[in-house]
Write a protein that holds these residues in place. Structure first.
Motif, PDB file in Angstrom:
ATOM      1  N   GLY A 147       2.286   7.049  -6.997  1.00  0.00           N
ATOM      2  CA  GLY A 147       0.547   7.756  -7.297  1.00  0.00           C
ATOM      3  C   GLY A 147      -0.671   7.008  -7.174  1.00  0.00           C
ATOM      4  O   GLY A 147      -1.563   7.235  -7.564  1.00  0.00           O
TER       5      GLY A 147
ATOM      6  N   VAL B 209       0.646  -1.214   0.295  1.00  0.00           N
ATOM      7  CA  VAL B 209       0.377  -0.168   0.434  1.00  0.00           C
ATOM      8  C   VAL B 209       0.436   1.040  -0.210  1.00  0.00           C
ATOM      9  O   VAL B 209       1.097   2.087  -0.865  1.00  0.00           O
ATOM     10  CB  VAL B 209      -0.905   0.432   0.890  1.00  0.00           C
ATOM     11  N   ALA B 210       1.505   1.458   0.555  1.00  0.00           N
ATOM     12  CA  ALA B 210       3.239   2.243   0.908  1.00  0.00           C
ATOM     13  C   ALA B 210       3.556   3.044  -0.465  1.00  0.00           C
ATOM     14  O   ALA B 210       3.460   3.459  -0.781  1.00  0.00           O
ATOM     15  CB  ALA B 210       3.925   2.330   1.811  1.00  0.00           C
ATOM     16  N   GLU B 211       3.909   1.539  -1.109  1.00  0.00           N
ATOM     17  CA  GLU B 211       4.647   1.908  -2.390  1.00  0.00           C
ATOM     18  C   GLU B 211       3.553   2.431  -3.773  1.00  0.00           C
ATOM     19  O   GLU B 211       3.687   3.041  -4.187  1.00  0.00           O
ATOM     20  CB  GLU B 211       5.491   0.349  -3.217  1.00  0.00           C
ATOM     21  N   ASP B 212       2.537   1.976  -2.962  1.00  0.00           N
ATOM     22  CA  ASP B 212       1.296   1.982  -4.339  1.00  0.00           C
ATOM     23  C   ASP B 212       0.777   3.838  -4.102  1.00  0.00           C
ATOM     24  O   ASP B 212       1.125   4.394  -4.959  1.00  0.00           O
ATOM     25  CB  ASP B 212       0.481   1.423  -4.048  1.00  0.00           C
ATOM     26  N   VAL B 213       1.140   4.251  -3.006  1.00  0.00           N
ATOM     27  CA  VAL B 213       0.692   5.580  -2.501  1.00  0.00           C
ATOM     28  C   VAL B 213       2.182   6.834  -3.025  1.00  0.00           C
ATOM     29  O   VAL B 213       1.919   7.462  -4.289  1.00  0.00           O
ATOM     30  CB  VAL B 213       0.252   5.752  -1.296  1.00  0.00           C
ATOM     31  N   ARG B 214       3.651   6.214  -3.091  1.00  0.00           N
ATOM     32  CA  ARG B 214       3.891   6.590  -3.485  1.00  0.00           C
ATOM     33  C   ARG B 214       4.455   7.063  -4.441  1.00  0.00           C
ATOM     34  O   ARG B 214       4.698   7.900  -5.676  1.00  0.00           O
ATOM     35  CB  ARG B 214       5.384   6.303  -2.450  1.00  0.00           C
TER      36      ARG B 214
ATOM     37  N   GLY C 265      -2.599   6.084  -5.352  1.00  0.00           N
ATOM     38  CA  GLY C 265      -3.264   6.346  -4.447  1.00  0.00           C
ATOM     39  C   GLY C 265      -4.316   7.032  -3.771  1.00  0.00           C
ATOM     40  O   GLY C 265      -5.085   8.000  -3.538  1.00  0.00           O
ATOM     41  N   ALA C 266      -3.977   8.317  -5.648  1.00  0.00           N
ATOM     42  CA  ALA C 266      -4.753   9.364  -5.833  1.00  0.00           C
ATOM     43  C   ALA C 266      -5.754   9.424  -5.617  1.00  0.00           C
ATOM     44  O   ALA C 266      -6.404   9.054  -6.473  1.00  0.00           O
ATOM     45  CB  ALA C 266      -3.685  10.446  -6.295  1.00  0.00           C
TER      46      ALA C 266
END
Length: 340
Positions: free
Chosen positions: A336, A329-334, A338-339
């Motif tokens: 983009g 999840v954190a890598e997905d947010v970093r 998770g936008a």
């Protein structure tokens, strides 16, 4: 079922070959090694044969006691062809069952264990194997060594003798299983100056466990030293691994655990506990797939009676999955993703 009579105390015993001893020794030689609980029941039956104590003494004290002078070895370990060694192993299995029966009867089983280790001229490595197993079993069955041993009592014994060493092993190992690192450190603090240098590797590894478990960096070089002394001894390696697992923010913690697990103590293959420790270390490095493989292999290899270790493995598996998913999840947010 009433408990059988306690084994005789150390001291003069009837010479081997007395009434019933040859027949009982033959039954001892025929004891199965697996499965463990069936082997225990068979050994319990042999204890009820005539001359059982004398037969066990004969099994534990074969000819060639010179091997006892080599650190970490029992006399049978050096026996040509391994025949005496097999008999000796069955003799120690008999001792283990005798002590567990004493514990089940509510008697002071720690003295019984120490007496038999003394009678058999046990090496430090043999003492480590037997006492660690007994400490684990009796603790699980609410017959902890701490019911019979206190710091004051143990401090009065000499860890340089077979009997004293056995009591130190039993007391300290039980404290280790209870995560009582401060109590472990307190006992070592009662030794006179210079006495640490004379301790056997397993006793020393229990001091290292407490230092690492309290996140003391000085435990790291001490761990290297005791592992070098112990060579292939798995009990020493497990004590060090336990401390590394329990400590917090130790430099190179996961890397050091993996180095121990790749060392000589586990060259013949890792047991379930070692696989559990490897899974933890791999999780700390982010190697989640490999960690899952290890913890699932540990679960598959566990004895069905090891319910506590099974629960530890299941918790470790849940932590691996949770950390893996959080990182994704954190890598997905970093990235983009998770936008919005």
């Amino acid at each position: 079922m009433p408990a059988s009579p306690a084994a005789p105390p150390p001291g003069p015993v009837r010479p081997p070959g007395g009434s019933g001893v040859p027949e009982t020794l033959a039954a001892l030689r025929a004891l199965p090694r697996e499965p463990p609980r069936a082997a225990e029941r068979a050994a319990s039956g042999v204890w009820r044969l005539p001359g059982a104590a004398e037969a066990v003494i004969e099994a534990l004290t074969p000819a060639g006691r010179e091997a006892e002078r080599e650190p970490g070895r029992d006399a049978g370990d050096a026996a040509p062809g391994g025949a005496d060694r097999e008999v000796r192993e069955r003799g120690w299995a008999m001792v283990r069952v005798r002590v567990l029966e004493e514990a089940a009867a509510g008697r002071d089983w720690t003295r019984e264990a120490a007496a038999w280790l003394e009678r058999g001229g046990a090496s430090w490595a043999r003492s480590a194997r037997l006492t660690s197993d007994l400490a684990w079993r009796t603790r699980a069955e609410r017959r902890s060594a701490l019911e019979f041993l206190t710091e004051e009592q143990v401090a009065l014994t000499d860890p340089g003798t077979v009997r004293g060493r056995a009591l130190w092993h039993l007391y300290l190992t039980t404290l280790r299983y209870d995560f009582r690192c401060r109590a472990v450190t307190a006992l070592f603090g009662r030794l006179p100056d210079g006495a640490l240098d004379g301790l056997d590797p397993y006793t020393e590894s229990l001091r290292v466990f407490a230092l690492l478990g309290r996140s003391r960096p000085q435990g790291l070089p001490a761990a290297d030293r005791v592992l070098a002394r112990a060579g292939t001894d798995a009990k020493v390696a497990h004590a060090v691994l336990h401390g590394l697992w329990l400590g917090e923010d130790l430099p190179g913690q996961a890397r050091r655990m993996l180095a121990v697990l790749d060392g000589p103590a586990f060259a013949g293959g890792a047991d379930p506990e070692a696989r559990f420790r490897r899974a933890f270390a791999l999780r700390k490095t982010g190697a989640y797939r490999a960690a899952l493989t290890e913890v699932e292999a540990a679960i598959d290899a566990l004895d069905p009676t090891e319910v506590v270790v099974h629960a530890d493995c299941v918790r470790e598996r849940a932590l691996i999955l949770a950390e893996r998913d959080l990182r994704a999840v954190a890598e997905d947010v970093r990235g983009g993703g998770g936008a919005g």
